[in-house]
Design a protein around this motif. Sequence first.
Motif, PDB file in Angstrom:
ATOM      1  N   HIS A  51      -6.396  -4.582   5.491  1.00  0.00           N
ATOM      2  CA  HIS A  51      -5.255  -4.331   4.610  1.00  0.00           C
ATOM      3  C   HIS A  51      -4.038  -3.923   5.440  1.00  0.00           C
ATOM      4  N   TYR A  53      -2.301  -1.451   5.385  1.00  0.00           N
ATOM      5  CA  TYR A  53      -2.239  -0.022   5.737  1.00  0.00           C
ATOM      6  C   TYR A  53      -3.145   0.353   6.900  1.00  0.00           C
ATOM      7  N   ASP A  68      -2.067  -7.997   1.601  1.00  0.00           N
ATOM      8  CA  ASP A  68      -2.141  -7.042   0.490  1.00  0.00           C
ATOM      9  C   ASP A  68      -3.455  -7.281  -0.257  1.00  0.00           C
ATOM     10  N   SER A  69      -3.680  -6.511  -1.317  1.00  0.00           N
ATOM     11  CA  SER A  69      -4.970  -6.615  -2.023  1.00  0.00           C
ATOM     12  C   SER A  69      -5.184  -8.023  -2.566  1.00  0.00           C
ATOM     13  N   PHE A  91     -12.901  -0.303  -2.898  1.00  0.00           N
ATOM     14  CA  PHE A  91     -12.727  -1.279  -3.982  1.00  0.00           C
ATOM     15  C   PHE A  91     -12.399  -2.661  -3.419  1.00  0.00           C
ATOM     16  N   TYR A 140      -6.163  -2.710 -12.881  1.00  0.00           N
ATOM     17  CA  TYR A 140      -5.699  -2.798 -11.491  1.00  0.00           C
ATOM     18  C   TYR A 140      -6.923  -2.959 -10.590  1.00  0.00           C
ATOM     19  N   ASN A 142      -7.532  -1.654  -7.977  1.00  0.00           N
ATOM     20  CA  ASN A 142      -7.897  -0.357  -7.379  1.00  0.00           C
ATOM     21  C   ASN A 142      -8.826   0.416  -8.309  1.00  0.00           C
ATOM     22  N   SER A 157      -0.763  -5.203  -7.504  1.00  0.00           N
ATOM     23  CA  SER A 157       0.670  -4.890  -7.603  1.00  0.00           C
ATOM     24  C   SER A 157       1.493  -6.164  -7.407  1.00  0.00           C
ATOM     25  N   HIS A 225       6.896   0.906  -3.103  1.00  0.00           N
ATOM     26  CA  HIS A 225       5.722   0.287  -3.723  1.00  0.00           C
ATOM     27  C   HIS A 225       5.716   0.660  -5.207  1.00  0.00           C
ATOM     28  N   GLU A 227       3.501   1.638  -7.065  1.00  0.00           N
ATOM     29  CA  GLU A 227       2.673   2.803  -7.407  1.00  0.00           C
ATOM     30  C   GLU A 227       3.504   4.091  -7.346  1.00  0.00           C
ATOM     31  N   SER A 241       4.796  -5.261  -3.977  1.00  0.00           N
ATOM     32  CA  SER A 241       3.527  -5.029  -3.290  1.00  0.00           C
ATOM     33  C   SER A 241       3.770  -4.931  -1.783  1.00  0.00           C
ATOM     34  N   THR A 242       2.747  -4.554  -1.056  1.00  0.00           N
ATOM     35  CA  THR A 242       2.931  -4.455   0.403  1.00  0.00           C
ATOM     36  C   THR A 242       3.333  -5.819   0.978  1.00  0.00           C
ATOM     37  N   MET A 288      -7.655   5.088   3.667  1.00  0.00           N
ATOM     38  CA  MET A 288      -7.438   3.970   4.586  1.00  0.00           C
ATOM     39  C   MET A 288      -7.679   4.420   6.032  1.00  0.00           C
TER      40      MET A 288
END
Length: 328
Positions: A51, A53, A68-69, A91, A140, A142, A157, A225, A227, A241-242, A288
């Motif tokens: 990811h 992060y 990103d996710s 997740f 989500y 997550n 996201s 972000h 979130e 998103s990232t 992370m």
Amino acid sequence: MTSVASAIARTAPLYERVSRFIPPFEWPAHARDIDAIMTLKAERNAVILAHNYQTPEIFHCVADIVGDSLALARMAARADAEVIVLAGVHFMAETAKLLNPDRVVLIPDTRAGCSLADSITPADVRALRLRHPGVPVVTYVNTSAAVKAESDICCTSGNALAVVESLGVPRVIMLPDEYLAQNIARQTKVEIITWAGHCEVHERFTPGDIREMREANPGVVVLAHPECPPEVVAEADFAGSTAAMITYVGDHRPAKVALLTECSMSDNVAVHYPELDFVRPCNLCPHMKRITLGNIRHALETMTHEVTIDPAVAAPARRAVERMLAIP
Ligand code: 13P
Ligand code: SF4
């Protein structure tokens, strides 16, 4: 040459990429782990998904796929290596296993959780459905597989707005991130019923942080972000998103930029844009940061910790994630 010296020699081009973020005295230990991980990846037929992060020595030195996710989910579904090591949180590893159940999916530290995933249980989702009969549940990514299994469709996201609008209904339940849901609600006519989960990293940013940063760094472009709380997103120049933040930086090349998100993001993006000034009011995600080169190496050496999902949960959870991936 000693084995450390040869590992340092072999990894020298990698160190050149990340040397602005890793002091020279830390490199010998990293070089040994990177060298070992490269050999293990070949022996095990393994691929490492990381990811955005993850720390630079993971992100830029051993990862095969980064993102990103949403990107990690899409790439996990397509991975044909026998083993997927998920350098991210639990997740994400579960999502990879859902989408590619015949692969061995390893998470280097099972404690790499997420405050959002911890904020809701399957029983909570069932209770929400009873309170709002017939209203679809958008979950989500997550979240645990068990919570996904109670859901109609997942989102990240990166695609939350498209997912909400794809359903063609006037109201949806969107869980568990209250702020992501509120930020999406501002962009759509669909009424959104929220849940009070928060990301412990992004909830700490305030509009005051942005105002102070703008005063101290005239001209800074602030990316947040989704979130982050809505009042923070409202003060930012862009929210996404990232992956969307990375695209924004690449497209606009702002001379001074602040990424209101996890700290490693700025380091990882700055590797590609050394000419840009990254202002760093970031927060660390302790989950992370549980993933290290050392435990990635250990995961591949011992083939632990394998992610498994109860088949009764996996089937409905997979449906919710695949339904999301079917949205272009
Ligand atoms: P992205 O999907 O934007 O990468 O976000 C994942 C996450 O955990 C953010 O905190
Ligand atoms: Fe979860 Fe927040 Fe960490 Fe992302 S940054 S993994 S949402 S706690």
